[in-house]
Design a protein around this motif. Sequence first.
Motif, PDB file in Angstrom:
ATOM      1  N   ASP A 192       0.424  -1.200  -0.106  1.00 33.02           N
ATOM      2  CA  ASP A 192       0.397  -0.144   0.552  1.00 33.02           C
ATOM      3  C   ASP A 192       0.668   1.157  -0.160  1.00 33.02           C
ATOM      4  O   ASP A 192       2.087   1.542  -0.072  1.00 33.02           O
ATOM      5  CB  ASP A 192      -0.971   0.039   1.162  1.00 33.02           C
ATOM      6  N   SER A 193      -0.200   2.682  -0.279  1.00 39.06           N
ATOM      7  CA  SER A 193       1.026   3.604  -0.145  1.00 39.06           C
ATOM      8  C   SER A 193       1.633   4.683   0.785  1.00 39.06           C
ATOM      9  O   SER A 193       2.922   4.769   0.781  1.00 39.06           O
ATOM     10  CB  SER A 193      -0.107   4.755  -0.659  1.00 39.06           C
ATOM     11  N   HIS A 194       1.956   3.502   2.240  1.00 37.96           N
ATOM     12  CA  HIS A 194       2.479   3.505   3.255  1.00 37.96           C
ATOM     13  C   HIS A 194       3.346   2.732   3.569  1.00 37.96           C
ATOM     14  O   HIS A 194       4.466   2.585   4.182  1.00 37.96           O
ATOM     15  CB  HIS A 194       1.200   3.403   4.295  1.00 37.96           C
ATOM     16  N   GLY A 195       3.749   1.934   2.558  1.00 38.42           N
ATOM     17  CA  GLY A 195       5.058   0.776   2.460  1.00 38.42           C
ATOM     18  C   GLY A 195       4.166  -0.303   2.866  1.00 38.42           C
ATOM     19  O   GLY A 195       5.249  -0.932   2.319  1.00 38.42           O
ATOM     20  N   MET A 233       6.742   3.447   0.168  1.00 41.57           N
ATOM     21  CA  MET A 233       6.743   4.291   0.670  1.00 41.57           C
ATOM     22  C   MET A 233       7.405   5.175   0.871  1.00 41.57           C
ATOM     23  O   MET A 233       7.136   6.609   0.993  1.00 41.57           O
ATOM     24  CB  MET A 233       7.673   3.550   2.463  1.00 41.57           C
ATOM     25  N   HIS A 234       8.363   5.504   0.845  1.00 39.80           N
ATOM     26  CA  HIS A 234       9.869   7.085   0.020  1.00 39.80           C
ATOM     27  C   HIS A 234       9.309   7.469  -1.110  1.00 39.80           C
ATOM     28  O   HIS A 234       9.467   8.838  -1.345  1.00 39.80           O
ATOM     29  CB  HIS A 234      10.881   6.592  -0.248  1.00 39.80           C
ATOM     30  N   ALA A 235       8.000   7.310  -2.432  1.00 41.01           N
ATOM     31  CA  ALA A 235       7.607   7.396  -3.118  1.00 41.01           C
ATOM     32  C   ALA A 235       6.497   8.760  -2.805  1.00 41.01           C
ATOM     33  O   ALA A 235       6.420   9.822  -3.286  1.00 41.01           O
ATOM     34  CB  ALA A 235       7.218   6.809  -4.757  1.00 41.01           C
ATOM     35  N   ASN A 236       5.844   8.042  -1.854  1.00 42.34           N
ATOM     36  CA  ASN A 236       5.207   9.127  -0.569  1.00 42.34           C
ATOM     37  C   ASN A 236       5.531   9.824   0.013  1.00 42.34           C
ATOM     38  O   ASN A 236       5.360   9.700   1.328  1.00 42.34           O
ATOM     39  CB  ASN A 236       3.340   8.028  -0.654  1.00 42.34           C
ATOM     40  N   GLY A 237       6.473  10.748  -0.135  1.00 42.43           N
ATOM     41  CA  GLY A 237       7.689  11.526   0.874  1.00 42.43           C
ATOM     42  C   GLY A 237       6.446  11.287   1.951  1.00 42.43           C
ATOM     43  O   GLY A 237       7.335  12.713   2.823  1.00 42.43           O
ATOM     44  N   MET A 249       4.416  11.424   3.297  1.00 50.15           N
ATOM     45  CA  MET A 249       4.326   9.910   4.562  1.00 50.15           C
ATOM     46  C   MET A 249       5.716   9.508   5.642  1.00 50.15           C
ATOM     47  O   MET A 249       5.475   9.104   6.593  1.00 50.15           O
ATOM     48  CB  MET A 249       4.004   8.815   4.593  1.00 50.15           C
ATOM     49  N   LEU A 250       6.933  10.243   5.133  1.00 46.72           N
ATOM     50  CA  LEU A 250       8.048  10.133   5.835  1.00 46.72           C
ATOM     51  C   LEU A 250       8.012  11.207   6.839  1.00 46.72           C
ATOM     52  O   LEU A 250       7.928  12.591   6.587  1.00 46.72           O
ATOM     53  CB  LEU A 250       8.557   9.964   4.922  1.00 46.72           C
ATOM     54  N   PRO A 251       8.645  10.637   8.158  1.00 41.91           N
ATOM     55  CA  PRO A 251       8.944  12.527   8.788  1.00 41.91           C
ATOM     56  C   PRO A 251      10.294  12.433   8.356  1.00 41.91           C
ATOM     57  O   PRO A 251      10.748  12.432   8.078  1.00 41.91           O
ATOM     58  CB  PRO A 251       9.390  11.086  10.705  1.00 41.91           C
ATOM     59  N   SER A 252      10.492  14.011   8.941  1.00 43.52           N
ATOM     60  CA  SER A 252      11.047  14.639   8.005  1.00 43.52           C
ATOM     61  C   SER A 252      12.878  14.744   8.886  1.00 43.52           C
ATOM     62  O   SER A 252      13.888  14.576   8.567  1.00 43.52           O
ATOM     63  CB  SER A 252      11.437  16.628   8.742  1.00 43.52           C
ATOM     64  N   ILE A 253      13.259  13.279   9.710  1.00 40.00           N
ATOM     65  CA  ILE A 253      14.112  12.312  10.322  1.00 40.00           C
ATOM     66  C   ILE A 253      14.571  11.816   9.410  1.00 40.00           C
ATOM     67  O   ILE A 253      16.001  11.198   9.625  1.00 40.00           O
ATOM     68  CB  ILE A 253      13.682  12.027  11.773  1.00 40.00           C
TER      69      ILE A 253
END
Length: 617
Positions: free
Chosen positions: A93-96, A193-197, A199-203
């Motif tokens: 899914d889009s969240h990886g 997961m990274h393609a839907n950026g 959703m990633l925390p800034s860290i």
Amino acid sequence: MPVSPKIYHGNSTPSPDAELAALIDAHPKPSSLSEYSYGTAGFRYEASLLPCVFVRMGIFAALRSASLGGEEVGAMITASHNAEPDNGMKLADSHGGMLDAAWEEHAVSLANAPDSQHALALIHTLLSQHTSTGDGGNSSKKKLPKMVVHIGRDTRSHSLPLAALVIRASRAMGATVIDHGEVTTPQLHHFVMHANGHMLPSIIPQRCNESGYCEIMAMSYAALLRTGSVGGKGNVGKQRLHSTSTLVIDGACGIGALKINQFQHIFEKLRAEGCTVGLPTLHTVNFPGDGPLNDKCGAEYVQKQQLPPRLYTPSSKGAVSKRYMTSFDGDADRIVFHFEDEAGKFHLLDGDKIAVLVSSFIQDELRCIDPEGKAVKCGVVQTAYANGSSTLYLKNVVKTNVVIAKTGVKFVHAAAHHHFDVGVYFEANGHGTVLFGPKFYDFISAADAKLRGTSRHNRANIALRRLRVLPALVNQSVGDAMSDMMLVDAILFLRGWDLSTWSKLYSDMPSKQAKVKVADRSIITTNENETAAVAPAALQIALQAAMDDMISQESSGNGPKPRCFVRPSGTEDAVRVYAEANTQKGADTLAYEAMMLIYKLCGGVGAPPQPLITNRL
């Protein structure tokens, strides 16, 4: 070296329905198969049965992307730890993470549609219900939302032609397809997961391709190792223990063996730049072509049989030390560690041991900043298959929260998200990761502000540096053998341990796994976490009596008690059995008694089970 993905743009035709119908009709459902089912990790069958479902899942992946407003999704072609003749598909899914449970039902319905007419009707219904296409969802009347599907495949000979079917079907839907070629399952999930950026925390830096995946994990790993060179309690300095200077990796004759060498190249570059702190030498064995995939090697074989892997790689590539070894499975989402001691005895460190090591390390570092341990809720999710000794150790020594979830990574992953701010999960088979929630990132920000300007030798500051790199080092979307390998190695280095020291944290209870074929597995139901049978009622009563009898035979004091549970298989008409006792003979006996109860009470087929005898090296 990493290969750039190939990008295929979606087809633009006046009548996409006609192209979809032609594809579906060209790959009909096999007459030998009554129904496709979606297991804990997707569809998995003998490869010749899969063209039908792969065409439909190519369409389905595009549908799922459309339903999410164009967020990118993934399809991984692999049968993981299964033998070479099998293949399958894991949907991301889009969240990886794994496919949403509600959409699993739609996937099964589309896979089992009897013909193209029924399949197209279902496609239009899903479009109508889950997108804003209008006109009843008819894709030929109104432009669909953006759709993007990432594709990856393992090294099986039939993975390439099966991937080609997925690509054709997704493009026929109008989706853009990003074909990553041969990659591990965790890499494909990472890309999504990274393609839907957003959703990633800034860290966590956004890295959507294979080069980025390798660089972010290798650099985070090196950064974690470097914290061992800073003075302070618990730091071992710049020297590795001799027994951990070379890590031997059993690649299961699969994709992981190919990909780990990319990290070796990065490590060589780091060494050339003088960044040598803690980096071990990696010695990979069991490459694709050296031997049959997953056959007498790999994590599944080592963990289930509790035996060392066969080494297929020619000896001309170098002698193999067995003091510090790890095994991946065929698609590199599982890992176990193992070694042979000076007497030649084999020792296994499975997912339970990994969970103990990782959770205790993280909690130790958190407590260096927050001694009372109130800011972040940590815990471990296990399944009923977790060894009872590990559960007691986590509760009594690590002093962490433990939740028991239903067997299957999608269930333990969800439980880790739901229950904890830092959730560690590792199934006994070696599939697992660490999930970091919003409160963890808030904690890191607050600690950074509090400790700014303090000495880098300050123990709390060292802990902050270690905790900060973990979310980038640990694959946040799914269990990842390469990521987990580096995490465990770094922890061992920072603690100054070898596998023998780690292994002695606690002793596993002897256990036995088995299965019994039955006419209909659906007559057996269990409670929510599968620790007890609900039906037939007589089965659990008899199992409890057998366990009580074993407890009376084996006085266990304050340690874990003998136990046994059964559950219907998710993939075949069989019932799986797990038993633990204080002796291997007791575990074998308890498992055999459970097998006989299943055979008699649950419609066993074939010859009655035979007594079990476990032989160990």
